[in-house]
Design a protein around this motif. Structure first.
Motif, PDB file in Angstrom:
ATOM      1  N   TYR A 312       0.832  -1.210   0.000  1.00  0.00           N
ATOM      2  CA  TYR A 312       0.000   0.000   0.000  1.00  0.00           C
ATOM      3  C   TYR A 312       0.866   1.259   0.000  1.00  0.00           C
ATOM      4  CZ  TYR A 312      -3.107   3.660   1.771  1.00  0.00           C
ATOM      5  OH  TYR A 312      -3.806   4.832   1.944  1.00  0.00           O
ATOM      6  N   GLN A 315       2.600   2.396  -3.274  1.00  0.00           N
ATOM      7  CA  GLN A 315       1.690   2.939  -4.283  1.00  0.00           C
ATOM      8  C   GLN A 315       1.219   4.345  -3.880  1.00  0.00           C
ATOM      9  OE1 GLN A 315      -0.762  -0.307  -6.383  1.00  0.00           O
ATOM     10  NE2 GLN A 315      -0.366  -1.214  -4.360  1.00  0.00           N
ATOM     11  N   GLU A 316       1.024   4.538  -2.591  1.00  0.00           N
ATOM     12  CA  GLU A 316       0.720   5.885  -2.107  1.00  0.00           C
ATOM     13  C   GLU A 316       1.890   6.824  -2.356  1.00  0.00           C
ATOM     14  OE1 GLU A 316      -0.791   8.224   1.913  1.00  0.00           O
ATOM     15  OE2 GLU A 316       0.097   6.226   2.102  1.00  0.00           O
ATOM     16  N   TRP A 319       1.988   8.215  -5.781  1.00  0.00           N
ATOM     17  CA  TRP A 319       1.013   9.299  -5.919  1.00  0.00           C
ATOM     18  C   TRP A 319       1.533  10.588  -5.286  1.00  0.00           C
ATOM     19  CZ3 TRP A 319      -2.853  11.627  -8.053  1.00  0.00           C
ATOM     20  CH2 TRP A 319      -3.685  12.485  -7.350  1.00  0.00           C
ATOM     21  N   ARG A 320       2.089  10.484  -4.104  1.00  0.00           N
ATOM     22  CA  ARG A 320       2.578  11.678  -3.421  1.00  0.00           C
ATOM     23  C   ARG A 320       3.741  12.326  -4.178  1.00  0.00           C
ATOM     24  NH1 ARG A 320      -1.609  12.570  -0.032  1.00  0.00           N
ATOM     25  NH2 ARG A 320      -2.012  10.787   1.331  1.00  0.00           N
ATOM     26  N   TYR A 383      -5.303   8.487   0.986  1.00  0.00           N
ATOM     27  CA  TYR A 383      -4.986   7.919  -0.316  1.00  0.00           C
ATOM     28  C   TYR A 383      -5.977   6.825  -0.716  1.00  0.00           C
ATOM     29  CZ  TYR A 383      -2.620   5.814  -4.234  1.00  0.00           C
ATOM     30  OH  TYR A 383      -2.346   5.325  -5.491  1.00  0.00           O
ATOM     31  N   SER A 384      -6.320   5.946   0.217  1.00  0.00           N
ATOM     32  CA  SER A 384      -7.266   4.884  -0.129  1.00  0.00           C
ATOM     33  C   SER A 384      -8.639   5.466  -0.463  1.00  0.00           C
ATOM     34  CB  SER A 384      -7.369   3.853   0.997  1.00  0.00           C
ATOM     35  OG  SER A 384      -7.830   4.440   2.200  1.00  0.00           O
TER      36      SER A 384
END
Length: 469
Positions: A312, A315-316, A319-320, A383-384
């Motif tokens: 997790y 993948q976050e 994005w960040r 994020y989720s």
């Protein structure tokens, strides 16, 4: 049927949630406070609580796939929308979806019984590859073995697919003891002599001319997940359950294990994808196979829970850092090459997407619906929630959930699969009830059959196996 977590009920605890004011306000606040405490991360790591009206509609959309693609004669469900072939992985999906539909009250007990009985009946009657184990593929209308061209053929078996089916046969026997005998009888038809080694390695079989070629199957993630299915029936899965051999890769400062076996030598790719880790969380809470005590916020298989957290987190981090919304796993597609490993890392590179033939197809990278829903369910955070917003409209209410949207363009990938729709149902059942797996009552029919020293089944069941050397 479902595990319940006790909430401390002392007056002191209640007082923490009781404001000063009128009696009605105080009572309502106490109730809200206790409910908030019950649903807090002290007891639940991920999403938990009663489903909203919107979430129930999501569940109905997912179940519509199983209504549309169900064959009432065999109880089998198409692995892709309107494509009359299924695999044992999809049969496991179907059992998971059926349990969720009954528990979420999408269907009544009578319809549940009819579907469950028909499917278990087919599993107890259908032909087996070489008389040993289920074939890789079956026609859903006839329950006959077929090949990749949907023509009659015995092509072999997948130990990974069998592992998923074994998880849900075991879970059905646990949650619904009235069906346990028939779930266990289906499994007792199989011969495990070539499927799982004495030391717990998993092997697929492929029909080649007049022989069966055995190949070690599974890479880090799917191998350990499938092993849970075999372990739930008492098999030694030491080799398949081990993370070895692995090596570390580092992305955005996060050390992430990946399978160290070289695909140039093994002929098998080792992608780092989300799905097996999400299924292990939803179904087992990243717990040991017989663990029934810990809360959803604690995990008796701490190493797996930590690995899933990294899946997790990385993948976050993408994005960040790069502003690329990321929810990666393996997915079917609606056009050639029809399937990709949309990976966090594969074939030597991060954020690589390859076909099952190894062709690089980074233009086909998806924000995967199945990955986004699973990450949302298991990891609370901004994020989720962002991921869920990106996929929560990707469906046809009359057909089911799409596979995702393309990273490069935002276009919808409108393939509709058994696995993605089953995953959405599992996610919503997890939110409602907690971890999904429940072991059967002991002793099982398997225990009794295997302990008969006078008439052993002769199928390399756990009690019949030689020691690992």
């Amino acid at each position: 049927m479902w595990r319940r977590h006790r909430v401390p009920g002392t007056l002191a605890l209640l007082a923490l949630f009781t404001p000063l004011g009128g009696c009605g306000l105080a009572v309502n606040s106490v109730r809200e406070g206790v409910e908030n405490f019950r649903n807090s991360q002290l007891f639940h790591q991920g999403q938990h609580g009663e489903l909203t009206d919107q979430e129930l509609e999501w569940a109905r959309t997912a179940w519509r796939y199983f209504e549309n693609n169900y064959n009432s004669e065999t109880g089998l469900t198409n692995m892709m929308d309107r494509y009359g072939v299924t695999s044992m992985w999809c049969v496991g999906d179907s059992l998971a979806a059926l349990v969720a539909a009954e528990q979420l009250e999408l269907i009544d007990k009578r319809r549940f019984d009819l579907r469950m009985s028909t499917l278990l009946g087919t599993l107890n009657r259908m032909d087996l590859f070489a008389g040993r184990v289920p074939n890789r593929l079956y026609d859903t209308a006839s329950a006959k073995m077929v090949g990749y061209d949907n023509q009659p053929a015995e092509i072999g078996w997948s130990a990974i697919d069998l592992g998923r089916l074994l998880i849900w046969l075991s879970a059905v026997a646990g949650h619904y003891p009235e069906y346990g005998e028939y779930a266990q009888k289906a499994m007792l038809r199989w011969s495990f002599c070539d499927v799982i080694g004495a030391c717990g390695g998993l092997y697929s079989g492929a029909a080649v001319a007049d022989r069966i070629d055995l190949v070690q199957e599974g890479r880090l993630g799917y191998e350990e997940y499938a092993a849970l299915g075999f372990a739930s029936w008492g098999f030694n899965t030491a080799r398949a359950s081990s993370w070895e051999p692995y090596e570390q890769i580092t992305l955005y400062g996060i050390d992430l294990p990946r399978d160290a076996r070289d695909p140039r030598q093994t002929g098998t790719f080792a992608p780092v994808v989300s799905l097996p880790h999400l299924l292990a969380g939803l179904e087992f809470n990243w717990d040991r196979i017989r663990d029934t005590e810990s809360s959803d916020a604690r995990h008796s298989d701490a190493a797996w829970a930590q690995l899933a957290q990294k899946i997790y987190a990385v993948q976050e981090a993408r994005w960040r850092n790069d502003r690329i919304l990321t929810a990666r796993t393996d997915n079917p597609l609606s056009a050639p090459p029809f399937f990709v490993y949309d990976a966090i890392h594969v074939a030597g590179y991060p954020w690589n997407t390859i076909s099952d033939q190894g062709d690089v197809r980074n233009d086909l990278a998806l924000v995967s619906s199945r990955a986004a829903f699973g990450l949302w369910a298991l990891f609370k955070g901004d994020y989720s929630e962002t991921l869920l917003k990106a996929v929560c409209t990707l469906n046809d209410p009359d057909r089911g959930w799409f596979e995702g949207r393309y990273e490069a363009t935002g276009d919808h990938e409108k393939a509709i699969s058994c696995t993605t729709n089953a995953l959405v149902l599992e996610v919503l059942l997890y939110k409602s009830r907690g971890k999904l797996f429940k072991a059967p009552e002991q002793p099982t029919l398997l225990d009794l059959r295997a302990s008969n020293v006078f008439v052993p089944p002769g199928r390399c069941l756990p009690a019949e196996r030689r020691s690992c050397t």
